[in-house]
Design a protein around this motif. Structure first.
Motif, PDB file in Angstrom:
ATOM      1  N   VAL A 153       0.840  -1.193   0.000  1.00  0.00           N
ATOM      2  CA  VAL A 153       0.000   0.000   0.000  1.00  0.00           C
ATOM      3  C   VAL A 153       0.881   1.251   0.000  1.00  0.00           C
ATOM      4  O   VAL A 153       1.850   1.341   0.766  1.00  0.00           O
ATOM      5  CB  VAL A 153      -0.932   0.018   1.222  1.00  0.00           C
ATOM      6  N   PHE A 154       0.525   2.229  -0.862  1.00  0.00           N
ATOM      7  CA  PHE A 154       1.249   3.501  -0.950  1.00  0.00           C
ATOM      8  C   PHE A 154       0.345   4.625  -0.452  1.00  0.00           C
ATOM      9  O   PHE A 154      -0.863   4.636  -0.721  1.00  0.00           O
ATOM     10  CB  PHE A 154       1.689   3.774  -2.387  1.00  0.00           C
ATOM     11  N   THR A 155       0.943   5.564   0.268  1.00  0.00           N
ATOM     12  CA  THR A 155       0.201   6.683   0.857  1.00  0.00           C
ATOM     13  C   THR A 155       0.531   7.989   0.138  1.00  0.00           C
ATOM     14  O   THR A 155       1.557   8.112  -0.543  1.00  0.00           O
ATOM     15  CB  THR A 155       0.528   6.813   2.348  1.00  0.00           C
ATOM     16  N   ALA A 156      -0.351   8.972   0.328  1.00  0.00           N
ATOM     17  CA  ALA A 156      -0.171  10.278  -0.310  1.00  0.00           C
ATOM     18  C   ALA A 156       0.993  11.027   0.331  1.00  0.00           C
ATOM     19  O   ALA A 156       1.143  11.054   1.553  1.00  0.00           O
ATOM     20  CB  ALA A 156      -1.458  11.091  -0.178  1.00  0.00           C
ATOM     21  N   GLU A 157       1.823  11.646  -0.535  1.00  0.00           N
ATOM     22  CA  GLU A 157       2.959  12.422  -0.045  1.00  0.00           C
ATOM     23  C   GLU A 157       2.575  13.860   0.261  1.00  0.00           C
ATOM     24  O   GLU A 157       3.279  14.556   0.996  1.00  0.00           O
ATOM     25  CB  GLU A 157       4.083  12.380  -1.070  1.00  0.00           C
ATOM     26  N   LYS A 158       1.458  14.314  -0.327  1.00  0.00           N
ATOM     27  CA  LYS A 158       0.980  15.667  -0.093  1.00  0.00           C
ATOM     28  C   LYS A 158      -0.524  15.638   0.122  1.00  0.00           C
ATOM     29  O   LYS A 158      -1.207  14.707  -0.294  1.00  0.00           O
ATOM     30  CB  LYS A 158       1.309  16.586  -1.276  1.00  0.00           C
ATOM     31  N   ALA A 159      -1.031  16.689   0.732  1.00  0.00           N
ATOM     32  CA  ALA A 159      -2.476  16.835   0.895  1.00  0.00           C
ATOM     33  C   ALA A 159      -3.030  17.658  -0.253  1.00  0.00           C
ATOM     34  O   ALA A 159      -2.359  18.562  -0.778  1.00  0.00           O
ATOM     35  CB  ALA A 159      -2.787  17.517   2.222  1.00  0.00           C
ATOM     36  N   GLY A 160      -4.252  17.350  -0.669  1.00  0.00           N
ATOM     37  CA  GLY A 160      -4.876  18.103  -1.750  1.00  0.00           C
ATOM     38  C   GLY A 160      -5.909  17.289  -2.491  1.00  0.00           C
ATOM     39  O   GLY A 160      -6.339  16.220  -2.038  1.00  0.00           O
ATOM     40  N   TYR A 161      -6.279  17.816  -3.666  1.00  0.00           N
ATOM     41  CA  TYR A 161      -7.253  17.138  -4.509  1.00  0.00           C
ATOM     42  C   TYR A 161      -6.517  16.115  -5.373  1.00  0.00           C
ATOM     43  O   TYR A 161      -5.549  16.459  -6.068  1.00  0.00           O
ATOM     44  CB  TYR A 161      -7.985  18.146  -5.392  1.00  0.00           C
ATOM     45  N   ILE A 162      -6.990  14.866  -5.335  1.00  0.00           N
ATOM     46  CA  ILE A 162      -6.284  13.784  -6.005  1.00  0.00           C
ATOM     47  C   ILE A 162      -7.029  13.356  -7.258  1.00  0.00           C
ATOM     48  O   ILE A 162      -8.269  13.350  -7.297  1.00  0.00           O
ATOM     49  CB  ILE A 162      -6.093  12.583  -5.049  1.00  0.00           C
ATOM     50  N   ASN A 163      -6.271  13.026  -8.303  1.00  0.00           N
ATOM     51  CA  ASN A 163      -6.816  12.462  -9.536  1.00  0.00           C
ATOM     52  C   ASN A 163      -5.927  11.313  -9.980  1.00  0.00           C
ATOM     53  O   ASN A 163      -4.696  11.370  -9.847  1.00  0.00           O
ATOM     54  CB  ASN A 163      -6.872  13.526 -10.641  1.00  0.00           C
ATOM     55  N   TYR A 164      -6.572  10.251 -10.487  1.00  0.00           N
ATOM     56  CA  TYR A 164      -5.852   9.040 -10.872  1.00  0.00           C
ATOM     57  C   TYR A 164      -5.739   8.949 -12.388  1.00  0.00           C
ATOM     58  O   TYR A 164      -6.652   9.341 -13.116  1.00  0.00           O
ATOM     59  CB  TYR A 164      -6.568   7.802 -10.326  1.00  0.00           C
ATOM     60  N   TYR A 165      -4.617   8.335 -12.850  1.00  0.00           N
ATOM     61  CA  TYR A 165      -4.366   8.255 -14.284  1.00  0.00           C
ATOM     62  C   TYR A 165      -3.999   6.846 -14.740  1.00  0.00           C
ATOM     63  O   TYR A 165      -3.745   6.638 -15.913  1.00  0.00           O
ATOM     64  CB  TYR A 165      -3.242   9.234 -14.662  1.00  0.00           C
ATOM     65  N   ALA A 166      -3.961   5.889 -13.845  1.00  0.00           N
ATOM     66  CA  ALA A 166      -3.712   4.491 -14.220  1.00  0.00           C
ATOM     67  C   ALA A 166      -4.997   3.706 -13.999  1.00  0.00           C
ATOM     68  O   ALA A 166      -5.653   3.853 -12.973  1.00  0.00           O
ATOM     69  CB  ALA A 166      -2.582   3.908 -13.386  1.00  0.00           C
ATOM     70  N   ARG A 167      -5.336   2.888 -14.959  1.00  0.00           N
ATOM     71  CA  ARG A 167      -6.544   2.077 -14.831  1.00  0.00           C
ATOM     72  C   ARG A 167      -6.347   1.007 -13.755  1.00  0.00           C
ATOM     73  O   ARG A 167      -5.264   0.450 -13.609  1.00  0.00           O
ATOM     74  CB  ARG A 167      -6.884   1.394 -16.158  1.00  0.00           C
ATOM     75  N   GLU A 168      -7.424   0.722 -13.033  1.00  0.00           N
ATOM     76  CA  GLU A 168      -7.361  -0.355 -12.043  1.00  0.00           C
ATOM     77  C   GLU A 168      -7.161  -1.680 -12.757  1.00  0.00           C
ATOM     78  O   GLU A 168      -7.819  -1.986 -13.749  1.00  0.00           O
ATOM     79  CB  GLU A 168      -8.646  -0.386 -11.210  1.00  0.00           C
ATOM     80  N   GLY A 169      -6.227  -2.471 -12.230  1.00  0.00           N
ATOM     81  CA  GLY A 169      -5.900  -3.742 -12.855  1.00  0.00           C
ATOM     82  C   GLY A 169      -4.864  -3.621 -13.948  1.00  0.00           C
ATOM     83  O   GLY A 169      -4.506  -4.620 -14.582  1.00  0.00           O
ATOM     84  N   GLU A 170      -4.337  -2.430 -14.164  1.00  0.00           N
ATOM     85  CA  GLU A 170      -3.328  -2.196 -15.203  1.00  0.00           C
ATOM     86  C   GLU A 170      -1.938  -2.443 -14.634  1.00  0.00           C
ATOM     87  O   GLU A 170      -1.658  -2.142 -13.469  1.00  0.00           O
ATOM     88  CB  GLU A 170      -3.439  -0.757 -15.705  1.00  0.00           C
ATOM     89  N   LYS A 171      -1.057  -2.983 -15.462  1.00  0.00           N
ATOM     90  CA  LYS A 171       0.331  -3.188 -15.042  1.00  0.00           C
ATOM     91  C   LYS A 171       1.105  -1.905 -15.259  1.00  0.00           C
ATOM     92  O   LYS A 171       1.100  -1.338 -16.352  1.00  0.00           O
ATOM     93  CB  LYS A 171       0.967  -4.336 -15.820  1.00  0.00           C
ATOM     94  N   VAL A 172       1.772  -1.410 -14.210  1.00  0.00           N
ATOM     95  CA  VAL A 172       2.512  -0.155 -14.273  1.00  0.00           C
ATOM     96  C   VAL A 172       3.977  -0.412 -13.970  1.00  0.00           C
ATOM     97  O   VAL A 172       4.351  -1.419 -13.367  1.00  0.00           O
ATOM     98  CB  VAL A 172       1.931   0.878 -13.287  1.00  0.00           C
ATOM     99  N   SER A 173       4.811   0.548 -14.399  1.00  0.00           N
ATOM    100  CA  SER A 173       6.249   0.519 -14.134  1.00  0.00           C
ATOM    101  C   SER A 173       6.599   1.733 -13.288  1.00  0.00           C
ATOM    102  O   SER A 173       5.776   2.630 -13.094  1.00  0.00           O
ATOM    103  CB  SER A 173       7.018   0.537 -15.451  1.00  0.00           C
ATOM    104  N   PRO A 174       7.833   1.819 -12.775  1.00  0.00           N
ATOM    105  CA  PRO A 174       8.218   2.983 -11.961  1.00  0.00           C
ATOM    106  C   PRO A 174       8.093   4.321 -12.678  1.00  0.00           C
ATOM    107  O   PRO A 174       8.030   5.369 -12.021  1.00  0.00           O
ATOM    108  CB  PRO A 174       9.673   2.678 -11.596  1.00  0.00           C
ATOM    109  N   SER A 175       8.014   4.307 -14.006  1.00  0.00           N
ATOM    110  CA  SER A 175       7.893   5.565 -14.750  1.00  0.00           C
ATOM    111  C   SER A 175       6.442   5.915 -15.077  1.00  0.00           C
ATOM    112  O   SER A 175       6.177   6.971 -15.657  1.00  0.00           O
ATOM    113  CB  SER A 175       8.705   5.479 -16.046  1.00  0.00           C
ATOM    114  N   SER A 176       5.498   5.067 -14.697  1.00  0.00           N
ATOM    115  CA  SER A 176       4.092   5.301 -15.015  1.00  0.00           C
ATOM    116  C   SER A 176       3.466   6.259 -14.001  1.00  0.00           C
ATOM    117  O   SER A 176       3.668   6.121 -12.793  1.00  0.00           O
ATOM    118  CB  SER A 176       3.316   3.980 -15.004  1.00  0.00           C
ATOM    119  N   THR A 177       2.712   7.233 -14.513  1.00  0.00           N
ATOM    120  CA  THR A 177       1.998   8.155 -13.627  1.00  0.00           C
ATOM    121  C   THR A 177       0.767   7.452 -13.069  1.00  0.00           C
ATOM    122  O   THR A 177      -0.069   6.946 -13.806  1.00  0.00           O
ATOM    123  CB  THR A 177       1.575   9.420 -14.384  1.00  0.00           C
TER     124      THR A 177
END
Length: 486
Positions: A72-96
């Protein structure tokens, strides 16, 4: 001369009706009917069952808990959050994965983009498939699933909008005043946006409480528009291998234990090797059939099955509870109701004391005459069952001519090819049914291959067993050996 009238008292004789035979006859019939009705309701009713060949459909449906390598990863800052990776998608360290807008400027930009956004055909198909999946599994007793469906649809639409905004991120960050931040994945893996407390669960902490769905809480992270620093925002599944753990009933425990024990191999040097045991299962979610490895785990007196998978993890990454069916090998034999099965005591005699005399089988029994002189006589016996070490005979078997019991506890038997003796004493139970082909009950031994709550499959062609079209007692507990049925 006139006759003088007798004025004395007259004697009146009462008229007697003749006996009505019809009334007596119908009275006897009424009494007979009352007795028959009473006997019908107070006596045991014995029904027969015709043995037929068939197979057994097992209802081996279970619900298991999926355990994976999850971080599990936590938020580094407080604010309004928006997601850009689809759930169930395979991501790499360079993926937003997500962005945080500290002052809400990007929220206005997203709103403007959403107003002019239109779904394409692929987006409609995705939403339609999610709605169909919910409708197919809808249960009035699980109202909370409505909220899960709502969150899923909201997250999917937001996902589509955010994907459309990807090209505007770079320019927004360049024009921003440092209050807008983009965050990449914390490693490689499958991204999921929910937490439920099982992210760090392992077999060491296995408990029956895990399987209580009423206390299960699942938090959808993508419904949080505003986050604080340290709040969980997403998780990664970092390993393709995963497990499903499920509680076992006695029947399935015995079935799996037998399969596992059969995969033990002994080398020439005496070393034992436990080979991997695989079983076939079918997931109810998508009817997919797979072959996981299976082991047994015991905790607090409860047996659990542990299924090990090396693939298909991404297909079920969004599910913690998985319903599946264990596909057993279909066994064919004689199909009989469980209620027909009973047990009977038998003498267990070592195989060395089995004697053949022509076409008959029996034992050599030591007997004594009036003078106390001993001799050995052949007693033919019905052999109900025999293995490499012993054979089984009925303690109540009688001599047809004399009605005497053939073999009793304490009788001495003599081996045919030696002077060794054996005193009859040991007893064991055998499973069987009562055959009524001849109008009275006769015990027939059976070997059960598979059973469920209503029926069992027994082996065909066993010695002194059953055959197709035999008639047996349906309620075995209501009769005894040699009881006349009709």
């Amino acid at each position: 001369m006139a006759r003088q009238r007798n004025k004395g008292p007259r004697k009146i004789v009462r008229y007697r009706r003749p006996l009505n035979i019809g009334v007596v006859f119908f009275g006897f019939i009424a009494v007979y009917l009352v007795v028959c009705v009473y006997m019908f309701f107070t006596s045991s009713h014995i029904s027969g069952y015709e043995v037929l060949a068939g197979s057994l459909t097992s209802d081996d449906h279970y619900t298991g808990i999926a355990l994976r390598e999850e971080r599990v990863f936590t938020a580094e800052k407080a604010g309004y959050i928006n997601y850009y990776a689809r759930e169930g998608e395979k991501v790499s360290p360079s993926s937003t994965v997500y962005t945080v807008d500290e002052n809400g400027e990007m929220a206005e930009l997203l709103q403007e983009s959403a107003e002019g956004f239109h779904l394409n055909e692929a987006d409609y198909e995705l939403l339609h498939s999610q709605a169909s999946a919910y409708a197919a599994g809808m249960n009035d007793m699980e109202f909370s699933r409505i909220y899960d469906f709502k969150y899923t649809i909201n997250a999917s639409v937001l996902d589509m909008i955010n994907q459309n905004m990807a090209e505007q991120l770079d320019s927004a960050m360049a024009e921003g005043s440092g209050t807008f931040s983009r965050f990449s994945a914390g490693g490689s893996g499958i991204v999921e946006y929910y937490t439920d407390g099982f992210e760090e669960a392992s077999l060491e902490g296995l408990s029956q409480e895990w399987f209580d769905k009423e206390n299960y809480e699942r938090r959808n992270l993508r419904t949080e528009g505003l986050v604080s620093s340290g709040d969980p925002v997403y998780k990664l599944i970092t390993d393709e291998t995963w497990r499903v753990i499920f509680p076992l009933d006695e029947g399935m425990e015995a079935y799996l234990r037998d399969k596992i024990e059969k995969n033990v191999r002994v080398k020439e040097d005496g070393q034992t090797i436990q080979l991997t045991t695989y079983i076939e299962i079918q997931f109810e979610k998508d009817q997919e059939r797979v072959w996981p490895a299976v082991t047994l785990e015991y905790k607090d007196g409860q047996a659990y099955g542990v299924l090990e998978f090396v693939n298909a993890m991404v297909r079920y990454a969004g599910d913690r509870f998985l319903d599946f069916e264990i596909i057993r090998e279909e066994l064919k034999g004689l199909k009989i109701p469980v209620s027909t099965v009973t047990t009977k005591d038998f003498f267990v005699i070592p195989s060395a004391y089995l004697t053949k005399s022509g076409e008959s089988s029996g034992v050599m029994k030591q007997v004594y005459d009036e003078n106390g002189q001993s001799s050995v006589v052949f007693v033919d016996m019905t052999i109900y069952y025999q293995d490499e070490e012993s054979f089984y005979v009925d303690p109540l078997e009688e001599n047809f001519a004399t009605s005497e019991i053939k073999l009793e506890t304490g009788n001495t038997l003599v081996a045919q090819e030696s002077t060794e003796t054996y005193q009859v004493s040991e007893r064991k139970e055998l499973q069987g049914v009562y055959n009524i082909n001849k109008g009275y009950t006769v015990f027939r031994r059976i070997e059960i291959l598979q059973e469920n709550e209503e029926y069992c499959i027994v082996k065909e062609g066993t010695s002194y067993g059953l055959a197709v079209y035999d008639h047996i007692v349906l309620n075995a507990d209501a009769v005894e050996e040699a009881q006349v049925i009709y």
